[in-house]
Design a protein around this motif. Structure first.
Motif, short mmCIF file in Angstrom:
data_model
loop_
_atom_site.label_atom_id
_atom_site.label_comp_id
_atom_site.label_asym_id
_atom_site.label_seq_id
_atom_site.Cartn_x
_atom_site.Cartn_y
_atom_site.Cartn_z
N ARG A 1 39.58 11.70 -22.37
CA ARG A 1 39.82 10.44 -21.97
C ARG A 1 38.71 9.54 -22.57
O ARG A 1 38.87 8.27 -23.05
CB ARG A 1 40.05 10.01 -20.49
CG ARG A 1 41.46 10.65 -20.20
CD ARG A 1 41.75 10.47 -18.57
NE ARG A 1 42.03 9.23 -18.40
CZ ARG A 1 42.38 8.65 -17.07
NH1 ARG A 1 42.54 9.42 -16.33
NH2 ARG A 1 42.49 7.19 -16.82
N VAL B 1 38.10 6.13 -25.87
CA VAL B 1 37.46 4.75 -25.68
C VAL B 1 36.18 4.53 -26.19
O VAL B 1 35.81 3.61 -26.30
CB VAL B 1 37.48 4.25 -24.22
CG1 VAL B 1 39.01 3.90 -23.83
CG2 VAL B 1 36.92 5.12 -23.30
N GLU B 2 35.46 5.73 -26.16
CA GLU B 2 34.09 5.80 -26.69
C GLU B 2 33.67 6.48 -27.75
O GLU B 2 33.93 7.44 -28.07
CB GLU B 2 33.15 6.29 -25.65
CG GLU B 2 33.01 5.36 -24.21
CD GLU B 2 32.33 4.35 -24.52
OE1 GLU B 2 31.47 4.03 -25.43
OE2 GLU B 2 32.10 3.36 -23.62
N ARG C 1 28.57 2.81 -19.04
CA ARG C 1 29.92 2.84 -19.75
C ARG C 1 30.52 4.28 -19.55
O ARG C 1 31.96 4.27 -19.14
CB ARG C 1 29.76 2.51 -21.20
CG ARG C 1 29.68 1.07 -21.58
CD ARG C 1 29.23 0.91 -22.89
NE ARG C 1 29.64 1.79 -24.13
CZ ARG C 1 29.05 1.77 -25.30
NH1 ARG C 1 28.12 0.78 -25.46
NH2 ARG C 1 29.33 2.52 -26.23
N GLY D 1 34.20 4.94 -17.24
CA GLY D 1 35.12 6.09 -17.95
C GLY D 1 35.41 7.08 -16.68
O GLY D 1 36.62 7.55 -16.55
N GLY E 1 43.82 3.08 -30.63
CA GLY E 1 42.77 4.02 -30.27
C GLY E 1 41.66 4.25 -31.09
O GLY E 1 41.36 3.69 -32.07
N GLN E 2 40.89 5.40 -30.59
CA GLN E 2 39.49 5.82 -31.25
C GLN E 2 40.10 6.95 -32.51
O GLN E 2 40.80 7.74 -32.34
CB GLN E 2 38.70 6.51 -30.47
CG GLN E 2 37.87 5.57 -29.37
CD GLN E 2 36.93 4.60 -30.11
OE1 GLN E 2 36.56 4.88 -30.90
NE2 GLN E 2 37.35 3.42 -29.75
N SER F 1 44.24 7.86 -27.67
CA SER F 1 44.26 6.63 -26.98
C SER F 1 44.27 7.02 -25.27
O SER F 1 45.45 7.74 -24.95
CB SER F 1 45.81 6.20 -27.51
OG SER F 1 45.88 5.78 -28.52
N ALA F 2 43.37 6.48 -24.85
CA ALA F 2 43.35 6.75 -23.26
C ALA F 2 44.25 6.07 -22.51
O ALA F 2 44.77 5.02 -22.86
CB ALA F 2 41.97 6.23 -22.74
#
Length: 407
Positions: free
Chosen positions: A286, A290-291, A360, A364, A393-394, A406-407
């Motif tokens: 996850r 996002v990271e 951050r 998460g 997403g990333q 995509s989380a």
């Protein structure tokens, strides 16, 4: 009280039943067809050099050693992992199945039992001695209908395509075009894929537009795949006995991070906690959604004992990197007099942005804590697909595919 008799007092059939019972007790749901196959196929005959105890224990067994001091070149997988991946594959009677990585031939035999006489299994391996072993074992156990091929699994096996199901039992870093091209529309590809320092068994489904989409991935570990485009993961030493594992599309400069752990540390706590043996494995995938700086922090016990670092899981903890700063997952042990053994999860940061990265990472953790079963969506597009045609997403760029998480 009567002592439990040793495994030598059990027949192969009894040991096989105990193996399947253990898989079910471990929380794996076994559809009837998979359970039947696991209770039917004589696993011990595929590893004739192993003892009966080892053949039915929940462990892998090496059949071909690798380089001295390195990982094996081929083995039979842990039974719980075999069952998990078969569940993800969802093979049905009549399906055409391709297996990448023949191993002992055991998994191909399970697949043949599941799909029945109207289906067909092809298994391929790059090592001739491995395919010879698989062929002999399959013939000896009555699964001579399985087609065994010696060749580069990255090329698949076009002669019997398209396949309703493709299962990969080695660990690739990338998804070769042949697998996507040889998979039928609506077909399933189950593959232990590496990205951002982790490996997960991903159950992709081929969409009408030809892309692969997955809403299920499970923690796993496999022997790395050999061949073109599969050596993508990078490893860099940032301190004595401490390495980072990351992907080439990430702007991570190991030289900037060398010695970072000697800089002051800031630890942030998330408020989320776990009890012993409780899984945290979905935090990592996850985070990759996002990271962009997600990677793997790997330390030896010597580094921990030297108080250089304190990762939650020594050899494999998720971390975030940004420029000359990093943060890694850590945990706080309960007080000796605590009534419940709970470990709080947090993050330790180093460098100018270390505290920010730790915050951050904790964000998460808290997102995972809000719904600990939520899976990221993983989509694989052919390399060269324009950004405008990708989902949100990333983006993780590999040689053959562009992953979007995509989380």
């Amino acid at each position: 009280m009567t002592a439990t008799p040793p495994d030598t007092d059990f027949s192969p059939d009894e040991l096989r039943d105990r193996m399947v019972d253990h898989i079910a007790d471990a929380g794996h749901q076994l559809p009837a067809a998979i359970e039947h196959a696991l209770r039917t196929v004589p696993r011990h005959l595929f590893v004739p050099d192993a003892t009966l105890h080892d053949a039915y224990a929940n462990r892998s067994i090496t059949i071909k050693p690798g380089e001295p001091g390195g990982r094996p070149a081929s083995c039979i997988s842990v039974p719980t992992v075999v069952a998990m991946m078969l569940g993800q594959l969802d093979a049905r009677p009549g399906h055409r199945v391709l297996e990448i990585g023949a191993g002992t031939g055991y998994n191909a035999a399970l697949l043949a039992d599941i799909i029945g006489d109207t289906g067909h299994v092809t298994t391929i391996d790059i090592h001739p001695d491995v395919t010879t072993h698989a062929r002999l074992a399959l013939d000896a156990t009555g699964y001579d209908q399985v087609h065994v091929v010696t060749g580069d699994g990255a090329l698949g096996h076009q002669d019997r395509a398209p396949y309703d199901r493709i299962i990969v039992t080695v660990g690739p870093w990338d998804l070769p075009p042949a697998w996507l091209n040889q998979l039928a529309p609506g077909g399933r590809l189950v593959v232990p894929l590496h990205w951002r320092g982790q490996a997960r068994s991903v159950a992709f489904v081929k969409q009408d537009n030809g892309v692969l989409r997955a809403t299920d991935s499970q923690l796993c570990g496999f022997i790395p795949m050999l061949g073109d485009g599969q050596d993508g993961e990078r490893k860099a030493r940032i301190a004595d006995d401490v390495d980072l594992h990351f992907d080439p599309d990430q702007p991570i400069d190991p030289e900037t991070l060398h010695g970072i752990l000697t800089q002051p540390a800031t630890t942030v706590w998330s408020g989320a906690s776990v009890v012993p043996m409780e899984s945290t494995d979905l935090i990592w995938p996850r985070l990759t959604g996002v990271e962009p700086g997600t990677c793997r922090f790997a330390a030896t016990q010597a580094a921990v004992e030297a108080r250089l670092c304190a990762p939650a899981f020594t050899y494999s903890s998720p971390a975030l990197v940004q420029g000359d700063s990093l943060a890694y997952l850590t945990l706080r042990r309960p007080a000796p007099d605590a009534t419940e053994r709970r470990f709080e999860l947090g993050a330790t940061g180093h460098g100018p942005a270390g505290e920010h990265l730790a915050e951050r990472l904790c964000a998460g953790i808290r997102a995972w804590d809000h719904d600990r079963t939520a899976q990221p969506v993983i989509t694989a597009y052919p390399a060269g697909t324009p950004d405008k045609d990708l989902t949100d997403g990333q983006i993780i760029d590999k040689r053959f595919v562009r992953l979007v998480v995509s989380a």
